[in-house]
Write a protein that holds these residues in place. Structure first.
Motif, PDB file in Angstrom:
ATOM      1  N   LEU A   1      59.055  39.031  40.850  1.00 38.93           N
ATOM      2  CA  LEU A   1      58.211  37.900  40.465  1.00 38.93           C
ATOM      3  C   LEU A   1      57.938  37.968  38.965  1.00 38.93           C
ATOM      4  CD1 LEU A   1      56.621  35.479  41.623  1.00 38.93           C
ATOM      5  CD2 LEU A   1      54.622  36.982  41.725  1.00 38.93           C
ATOM      6  N   PRO A   2      58.326  36.950  38.205  1.00 42.03           N
ATOM      7  CA  PRO A   2      58.083  36.994  36.754  1.00 42.03           C
ATOM      8  C   PRO A   2      56.592  37.099  36.453  1.00 42.03           C
ATOM      9  CG  PRO A   2      59.610  35.225  37.326  1.00 42.03           C
ATOM     10  CD  PRO A   2      59.042  35.738  38.614  1.00 42.03           C
ATOM     11  N   LEU A   3      56.257  37.979  35.516  1.00 42.83           N
ATOM     12  CA  LEU A   3      54.852  38.164  35.173  1.00 42.83           C
ATOM     13  C   LEU A   3      54.248  36.899  34.582  1.00 42.83           C
ATOM     14  CD1 LEU A   3      52.635  40.307  35.203  1.00 42.83           C
ATOM     15  CD2 LEU A   3      53.316  40.950  32.887  1.00 42.83           C
ATOM     16  N   SER A   4      55.089  36.091  33.947  1.00 45.65           N
ATOM     17  CA  SER A   4      54.586  34.852  33.351  1.00 45.65           C
ATOM     18  C   SER A   4      54.102  33.860  34.403  1.00 45.65           C
ATOM     19  CB  SER A   4      55.683  34.204  32.500  1.00 45.65           C
ATOM     20  OG  SER A   4      56.839  33.933  33.286  1.00 45.65           O
ATOM     21  N   SER A   5      54.594  33.995  35.636  1.00 45.41           N
ATOM     22  CA  SER A   5      54.143  33.094  36.699  1.00 45.41           C
ATOM     23  C   SER A   5      52.798  33.513  37.273  1.00 45.41           C
ATOM     24  CB  SER A   5      55.182  33.046  37.822  1.00 45.41           C
ATOM     25  OG  SER A   5      55.326  34.324  38.423  1.00 45.41           O
ATOM     26  N   VAL A   6      52.377  34.746  36.973  1.00 45.39           N
ATOM     27  CA  VAL A   6      51.096  35.252  37.461  1.00 45.39           C
ATOM     28  C   VAL A   6      50.060  35.277  36.349  1.00 45.39           C
ATOM     29  CG1 VAL A   6      49.921  37.204  38.552  1.00 45.39           C
ATOM     30  CG2 VAL A   6      52.278  36.650  39.186  1.00 45.39           C
ATOM     31  N   PHE A   7      50.487  35.727  35.172  1.00 43.33           N
ATOM     32  CA  PHE A   7      49.565  35.859  34.046  1.00 43.33           C
ATOM     33  C   PHE A   7      49.694  34.644  33.138  1.00 43.33           C
ATOM     34  CE2 PHE A   7      48.670  37.295  29.685  1.00 43.33           C
ATOM     35  CZ  PHE A   7      47.347  37.676  29.853  1.00 43.33           C
ATOM     36  N   LEU A   8      48.603  33.897  33.027  1.00 44.38           N
ATOM     37  CA  LEU A   8      48.584  32.680  32.211  1.00 44.38           C
ATOM     38  C   LEU A   8      47.640  32.806  31.030  1.00 44.38           C
ATOM     39  CD1 LEU A   8      48.436  30.100  35.157  1.00 44.38           C
ATOM     40  CD2 LEU A   8      50.467  30.940  33.952  1.00 44.38           C
ATOM     41  N   GLY A   9      47.210  34.022  30.739  1.00 45.79           N
ATOM     42  CA  GLY A   9      46.278  34.238  29.645  1.00 45.79           C
ATOM     43  C   GLY A   9      45.057  34.991  30.127  1.00 45.79           C
ATOM     44  N   SER A  10      44.191  35.328  29.188  1.00 46.38           N
ATOM     45  CA  SER A  10      42.966  36.064  29.534  1.00 46.38           C
ATOM     46  C   SER A  10      41.941  35.097  30.109  1.00 46.38           C
ATOM     47  CB  SER A  10      42.412  36.773  28.291  1.00 46.38           C
ATOM     48  OG  SER A  10      43.331  37.717  27.806  1.00 46.38           O
ATOM     49  N   ASN A  11      42.116  34.746  31.375  1.00 47.00           N
ATOM     50  CA  ASN A  11      41.195  33.828  32.027  1.00 47.00           C
ATOM     51  C   ASN A  11      41.005  34.247  33.478  1.00 47.00           C
ATOM     52  OD1 ASN A  11      43.532  32.734  33.432  1.00 47.00           O
ATOM     53  ND2 ASN A  11      43.970  31.606  31.542  1.00 47.00           N
ATOM     54  N   VAL A  12      40.092  33.552  34.131  1.00 44.85           N
ATOM     55  CA  VAL A  12      39.752  33.902  35.509  1.00 44.85           C
ATOM     56  C   VAL A  12      40.924  33.647  36.448  1.00 44.85           C
ATOM     57  CG1 VAL A  12      38.165  33.409  37.409  1.00 44.85           C
ATOM     58  CG2 VAL A  12      37.316  33.424  35.057  1.00 44.85           C
ATOM     59  N   VAL A  13      41.704  32.613  36.172  1.00 41.60           N
ATOM     60  CA  VAL A  13      42.839  32.290  37.040  1.00 41.60           C
ATOM     61  C   VAL A  13      43.848  33.435  37.053  1.00 41.60           C
ATOM     62  CG1 VAL A  13      44.759  30.699  37.401  1.00 41.60           C
ATOM     63  CG2 VAL A  13      42.529  29.817  36.702  1.00 41.60           C
TER      64      VAL A  13
END
Length: 236
Positions: A37-49
């Protein structure tokens, strides 16, 4: 063959698929999302999501690890269902496991507290709360889940107490390596990167010691079995 023996044989046949199903569940829930799973699909920045996405990723592993341990427990039980299985780890084993978990929890917590409070001038600049949560909060949750799981296996005297820390610590190393990757994404300070590297080294050391315990226990079990055979022959 008696009816009891036929029943035991049927139970063992039903357990055969578990030897493949259990590791497959662990692979699917733990390794597959982390590796493919690409990390970019999980991590969208330093936010709650992003934080919730990372926690959800680890929850998938926790579910898989629980199913794996339940299936491993089923395979480790005696062939005769009427026989009880009382597997108790020694006190030194419990103490060392709790010690390693407490150290793994206290060190990053104290470093973060020292940085935020300004008590440790070398731990500057401070890391924002959301950035630190993205990197370390899933790690703390996994520590809590492992602690609860180990306590339950000890309380229920489950035979899987020996492999439980190996399962969680192996994934924890992957989790911390993911944290090292995320530290670059959130522009974490250098001291945070060094802390993560130290945690990776710590858990690799602990995992190695756990594997040596598995080898020791296998040797101990073989010596016990060998010692019981002459006694059984003599009794006949």
């Amino acid at each position: 063959m008696s009816a009891q023996q036929r029943t035991n044989s049927q139970v063992q046949v039903l357990k055969w698929p578990i030897w493949l199903l259990g590791p497959s569940v662990l692979l699917t829930s733990g390794m597959a999302p982390t590796l493919w799973l690409p990390l970019s699909s999980v991590f969208l920045g330093s936010n709650v999501v992003s934080l919730l996405s990372l926690i959800g990723l680890d929850c998938i592993f926790n579910l898989g690890a629980t199913l794996f341990l339940l299936m491993a427990d089923s395979c480790a039980r005696p062939k005769d269902p009427s026989q009880s299985c009382n597997s108790k780890p020694p006190f030194s084993y419990k103490f060392w496991n709790m010690f390693s978990l407490i150290i793994g929890f206290l060190v990053p917590m104290l470093l973060l507290f020292g940085s935020q409070s300004g008590l440790l001038a070398s731990l500057q600049p401070q890391i924002p709360f959301l950035s630190s949560a993205v990197i370390l909060f899933p790690y703390f949750i996994l520590l809590a889940v492992q602690t609860l799981t180990e306590i339950l296996t000890w309380h229920w005297q489950s035979p899987v107490w020996l492999v439980t820390p190996v399962v969680y610590e192996a994934y924890r190393i992957l989790q911390l390596m993911r944290g090292l990757t995320l530290s670059a994404e959130v522009n974490a300070p250098v001291w945070v990167v060094h802390m993560l590297r130290g945690l990776v080294s710590w858990w690799v050391l602990i995992l190695g010691m756990q594997l040596m315990r598995v080898a020791w226990f296998a040797g101990f079990a073989s010596r016990t079995t060998t010692g019981q055979q002459p006694q059984s022959v003599a009794s006949k």
